[in-house]
Scaffold this motif. Structure first.
Motif, PDB file in Angstrom:
ATOM      1  N   SER A 133      12.084  19.636  28.245  1.00 45.63           N
ATOM      2  CA  SER A 133      10.788  20.124  28.149  1.00 45.63           C
ATOM      3  C   SER A 133       9.872  19.423  27.019  1.00 45.63           C
ATOM      4  CB  SER A 133      10.753  21.681  27.979  1.00 45.63           C
ATOM      5  OG  SER A 133      11.282  22.437  29.365  1.00 45.63           O
ATOM      6  N   GLY A 134      10.708  19.360  26.014  1.00 45.94           N
ATOM      7  CA  GLY A 134      10.026  18.488  24.695  1.00 45.94           C
ATOM      8  C   GLY A 134       9.715  17.287  25.326  1.00 45.94           C
ATOM      9  N   LEU A 135      10.583  16.233  26.065  1.00 46.81           N
ATOM     10  CA  LEU A 135      10.273  15.055  26.338  1.00 46.81           C
ATOM     11  C   LEU A 135       8.884  14.959  27.365  1.00 46.81           C
ATOM     12  CD1 LEU A 135      11.186  12.190  25.639  1.00 46.81           C
ATOM     13  CD2 LEU A 135      12.774  12.171  27.459  1.00 46.81           C
ATOM     14  N   PHE A 136       8.965  15.865  28.180  1.00 54.27           N
ATOM     15  CA  PHE A 136       7.741  16.264  29.123  1.00 54.27           C
ATOM     16  C   PHE A 136       6.592  16.312  28.413  1.00 54.27           C
ATOM     17  CE2 PHE A 136       4.873  18.873  31.498  1.00 54.27           C
ATOM     18  CZ  PHE A 136       4.551  18.013  32.336  1.00 54.27           C
ATOM     19  N   ALA A 137       6.751  17.261  27.288  1.00 54.72           N
ATOM     20  CA  ALA A 137       5.391  17.457  26.381  1.00 54.72           C
ATOM     21  C   ALA A 137       5.106  16.237  25.609  1.00 54.72           C
ATOM     22  CB  ALA A 137       5.747  18.506  25.467  1.00 54.72           C
ATOM     23  N   VAL A 138       5.896  15.540  25.245  1.00 57.98           N
ATOM     24  CA  VAL A 138       5.446  14.241  24.411  1.00 57.98           C
ATOM     25  C   VAL A 138       4.785  13.081  25.575  1.00 57.98           C
ATOM     26  CG1 VAL A 138       6.158  12.109  23.283  1.00 57.98           C
ATOM     27  CG2 VAL A 138       7.206  14.517  22.950  1.00 57.98           C
ATOM     28  N   ALA A 139       5.276  13.306  26.644  1.00 59.97           N
ATOM     29  CA  ALA A 139       4.636  12.114  27.776  1.00 59.97           C
ATOM     30  C   ALA A 139       3.084  12.607  27.899  1.00 59.97           C
ATOM     31  CB  ALA A 139       5.213  12.235  28.974  1.00 59.97           C
ATOM     32  N   LYS A 140       3.010  14.236  28.297  1.00 55.22           N
ATOM     33  CA  LYS A 140       1.959  14.755  28.641  1.00 55.22           C
ATOM     34  C   LYS A 140       0.792  14.701  27.553  1.00 55.22           C
ATOM     35  CE  LYS A 140      -0.277  18.854  31.087  1.00 55.22           C
ATOM     36  NZ  LYS A 140      -1.494  18.622  30.422  1.00 55.22           N
ATOM     37  N   ALA A 141       1.156  14.707  26.276  1.00 52.76           N
ATOM     38  CA  ALA A 141       0.237  14.544  25.193  1.00 52.76           C
ATOM     39  C   ALA A 141      -0.295  13.144  24.904  1.00 52.76           C
ATOM     40  CB  ALA A 141       0.971  14.929  24.012  1.00 52.76           C
ATOM     41  N   PHE A 142       0.509  12.428  25.071  1.00 56.23           N
ATOM     42  CA  PHE A 142       0.003  10.832  25.243  1.00 56.23           C
ATOM     43  C   PHE A 142      -0.759  10.467  26.538  1.00 56.23           C
ATOM     44  CE2 PHE A 142       3.958   9.513  22.795  1.00 56.23           C
ATOM     45  CZ  PHE A 142       3.080   9.164  21.703  1.00 56.23           C
ATOM     46  N   PHE A 143      -0.677  11.206  27.552  1.00 56.10           N
ATOM     47  CA  PHE A 143      -1.206  11.130  28.771  1.00 56.10           C
ATOM     48  C   PHE A 143      -2.549  11.756  28.627  1.00 56.10           C
ATOM     49  CE2 PHE A 143      -2.914  12.649  33.103  1.00 56.10           C
ATOM     50  CZ  PHE A 143      -2.732  11.398  33.772  1.00 56.10           C
ATOM     51  N   ASP A 144      -2.743  12.963  28.122  1.00 55.13           N
ATOM     52  CA  ASP A 144      -4.058  13.627  27.809  1.00 55.13           C
ATOM     53  C   ASP A 144      -4.832  12.983  26.794  1.00 55.13           C
ATOM     54  OD1 ASP A 144      -3.169  15.534  29.642  1.00 55.13           O
ATOM     55  OD2 ASP A 144      -2.418  17.119  28.158  1.00 55.13           O
ATOM     56  N   ASP A 145      -4.208  12.140  26.062  1.00 55.66           N
ATOM     57  CA  ASP A 145      -5.097  11.343  24.873  1.00 55.66           C
ATOM     58  C   ASP A 145      -5.398   9.967  25.398  1.00 55.66           C
ATOM     59  OD1 ASP A 145      -4.680  13.231  23.236  1.00 55.66           O
ATOM     60  OD2 ASP A 145      -3.054  12.681  22.235  1.00 55.66           O
ATOM     61  N   GLY A 146      -4.953   9.663  26.704  1.00 59.63           N
ATOM     62  CA  GLY A 146      -5.273   8.498  27.165  1.00 59.63           C
ATOM     63  C   GLY A 146      -4.612   7.293  26.454  1.00 59.63           C
ATOM     64  N   LYS A 147      -3.221   7.395  25.789  1.00 57.94           N
ATOM     65  CA  LYS A 147      -2.506   6.417  25.361  1.00 57.94           C
ATOM     66  C   LYS A 147      -1.670   6.129  26.379  1.00 57.94           C
ATOM     67  CE  LYS A 147      -4.266   7.199  21.188  1.00 57.94           C
ATOM     68  NZ  LYS A 147      -3.639   7.651  19.889  1.00 57.94           N
ATOM     69  N   TRP A 148      -1.898   5.022  27.154  1.00 58.68           N
ATOM     70  CA  TRP A 148      -1.345   4.877  28.554  1.00 58.68           C
ATOM     71  C   TRP A 148      -0.095   4.010  28.164  1.00 58.68           C
ATOM     72  CZ3 TRP A 148      -3.652   8.092  31.185  1.00 58.68           C
ATOM     73  CH2 TRP A 148      -5.073   8.295  31.216  1.00 58.68           C
ATOM     74  N   GLN A 149      -0.017   2.981  27.465  1.00 56.45           N
ATOM     75  CA  GLN A 149       1.232   2.215  26.938  1.00 56.45           C
ATOM     76  C   GLN A 149       2.343   3.377  26.614  1.00 56.45           C
ATOM     77  OE1 GLN A 149       2.132  -1.285  27.521  1.00 56.45           O
ATOM     78  NE2 GLN A 149       3.960  -0.007  27.364  1.00 56.45           N
ATOM     79  N   SER A 150       1.890   4.179  25.529  1.00 59.22           N
ATOM     80  CA  SER A 150       2.980   5.030  24.891  1.00 59.22           C
ATOM     81  C   SER A 150       3.247   6.052  26.159  1.00 59.22           C
ATOM     82  CB  SER A 150       2.152   5.723  23.869  1.00 59.22           C
ATOM     83  OG  SER A 150       1.589   4.710  22.974  1.00 59.22           O
ATOM     84  N   CYS A 151       2.391   6.568  26.903  1.00 57.95           N
ATOM     85  CA  CYS A 151       2.703   7.496  28.057  1.00 57.95           C
ATOM     86  C   CYS A 151       3.848   6.913  28.820  1.00 57.95           C
ATOM     87  CB  CYS A 151       1.508   7.908  28.725  1.00 57.95           C
ATOM     88  SG  CYS A 151       1.797   9.148  30.130  1.00 57.95           S
ATOM     89  N   GLU A 152       3.507   5.714  29.423  1.00 59.14           N
ATOM     90  CA  GLU A 152       4.407   4.885  30.454  1.00 59.14           C
ATOM     91  C   GLU A 152       5.629   4.969  29.982  1.00 59.14           C
ATOM     92  OE1 GLU A 152       4.330   0.767  32.746  1.00 59.14           O
ATOM     93  OE2 GLU A 152       3.317   0.676  30.898  1.00 59.14           O
ATOM     94  N   ASP A 153       5.907   4.393  28.591  1.00 64.58           N
ATOM     95  CA  ASP A 153       7.254   4.305  27.844  1.00 64.58           C
ATOM     96  C   ASP A 153       8.179   5.585  27.807  1.00 64.58           C
ATOM     97  OD1 ASP A 153       6.609   1.594  27.500  1.00 64.58           O
ATOM     98  OD2 ASP A 153       6.155   1.770  25.254  1.00 64.58           O
TER      99      ASP A 153
END
Length: 413
Positions: free
Chosen positions: A128-148
């Motif tokens: 759940s923690g890893l998912f939360a990190v991905a979603k936070a990057f997604f919500d911030d529009g940090k697309w490269q970070s979200c993709e990784d």
């Protein structure tokens, strides 16, 4: 030369707030360390065992003492300068690993306190923690970070509960990255992001095989993942973030010569933060298997890492002091005070300060919602205490900020 010093019962060896470079080993007697808890303001006491060191962090990190040390009976201590301690430390493999593990654990405990203050759910699991990190990057529009992070999630947990959402975020992030829409916060080219003399040791051909290169927005390590590697920055800067309440908060910006990822190596725990490249980054990647051999075989490297822990422990405690202030106006004032401490100036009558930060940066450091920060900064501006520009803030009188902290910090406890 280290020397033995005798102290009678009830003597104060040093006070909290003192500054000196001496390290102590208790040889005989009983000594107690008294510290003040940052959050509760209550005092805690810990007795030093014979043969143990104390005063190390403040001495080699060149910070004010964080504790008061008092003798409970007639005692004898071996006293040495920080330079003498460093010489001893670098030749003792057992001491090297013990000190690194102790400081790593202290830093992790401060991280946990910070999480608790920010109302983070401590029971969150790694998936759940890893998912939360991905979603936070997604919500911030940090697309490269979200993709990784999404790719990391799918590699590690291909059948976990959030896979469908992760794949959706990955598709959108990948599309933006391919269109060239990604992070817009790359650092400008400046001398502080280039290699310096402190890391000449790692420019030998033997270290070439450890080199890694990252571009702006690429995630180097991800919070909650298992730690198998650690890194030394050769050039560029790395942003440390922590996912708190489904939002990524900035913890620190690391520069050439600094390490990251070593905590998970030392205490076999999941990553405690996400590390993202800001601009082009070159670093050396070392794995868990060769960590102890590398550290104990390179005393200079071990000493650099020990000093890094001292700095991070001090910095994280300073940031925790900000987060426990209930009054938002005083909390923002203390953020400005922290910026001033991080960028010391020669003593002058000039109380005017310029900080290269944005409103978003201030919100991250304060741990407050952006809307609250905007309102409070407006009050500061209207009272002419600060001036806000696009990429920097002017504090007209830093003493005013200290006064606000002193008078209002406990107002809403």
């Amino acid at each position: 030369m280290p020397r033995a010093m005798s102290y009678s019962k009830g003597s104060i060896i040093y006070f909290e707030g003192d500054s000196d470079d001496r390290v102590y080993i208790l040889q005989k007697g009983r000594v107690v360390i008294t510290t003040t808890d940052v959050e509760t303001k209550l005092q805690t006491m810990e007795q030093v065992k014979q043969g143990e060191f104390f005063g190390v962090k403040s001495a080699i990190g060149h910070f004010p003492r964080e504790e008061t040390v008092r003798t409970l009976e007639d005692s004898v201590c071996i006293v040495m300068t920080s330079q003498e301690f460093e010489a001893l430390f670098s030749t003792n493999k057992q001491l090297i690993m013990k000190m690194l593990r102790v400081f790593s654990n202290q830093l992790r405990q401060i991280h946990k306190k910070t999480e608790a203050v920010l109302n983070k759910n401590d029971s969150i699991n790694q998936v759940s923690g890893l998912f939360a990190v991905a979603k936070a990057f997604f919500d911030d529009g940090k697309w490269q970070s979200c993709e990784d992070v999404c790719k990391n999630y799918l590699r590690t947990y291909p059948t976990a509960q959030h896979v469908t959402e992760i794949k959706t975020m990955l598709l959108k992030s990948d599309a933006y990255v391919k269109r060239g829409i990604s992070e817009k916060d790359a650092v400008e080219d400046d001398p502080s992001t280039k290699p310096d003399s402190s890391i000449k040791l790692f420019e030998l051909p033997a270290f070439k095989r450890f080199e890694k290169h990252y571009e702006n927005g690429q995630v180097i390590i991800t919070e909650f993942e298992r730690g198998e590697t650690f890194y030394l920055i050769q050039s560029g800067t790395v942003q440390l973030t922590k996912c708190v309440n489904e939002s990524n908060k900035n913890l620190d910006i690391l520069k050439p010569g600094e390490f990251f990822g070593e905590m998970a190596i030392l205490d076999n725990s999941p990553r405690s933060a996400t590390c993202v490249a800001r601009g082009h980054v070159e670093c050396l990647e070392f794995n868990k298997a060769n960590f102890e051999m590398l550290i104990t075989g390179n005393p200079q490297l071990a000493l650099i890492l020990l000093k890094l822990f001292c700095k991070r422990i001090y910095d994280q405690k300073r940031r925790l002091r900000i987060l426990v202030i209930a009054d938002p106006h005083a909390r923002l004032a203390d953020v400005f005070c922290m910026f001033d401490e991080m960028n010391p100036r020669p003593p002058t009558a000039d109380r005017h300060r310029k900080f290269n930060v944005t409103e978003s940066d201030i919100a991250h450091w304060s741990g407050l919602p952006f809307s609250v920060v905007k309102d409070e900064l407006k009050h500061f501006t209207m009272s002419r205490k600060i001036e806000i520009f696009e990429n920097y803030v002017i504090v007209n009188n830093i003493v005013d900020m200290r006064r606000i902290v002193e008078t209002r910090a406990d107002a809403k406890k």
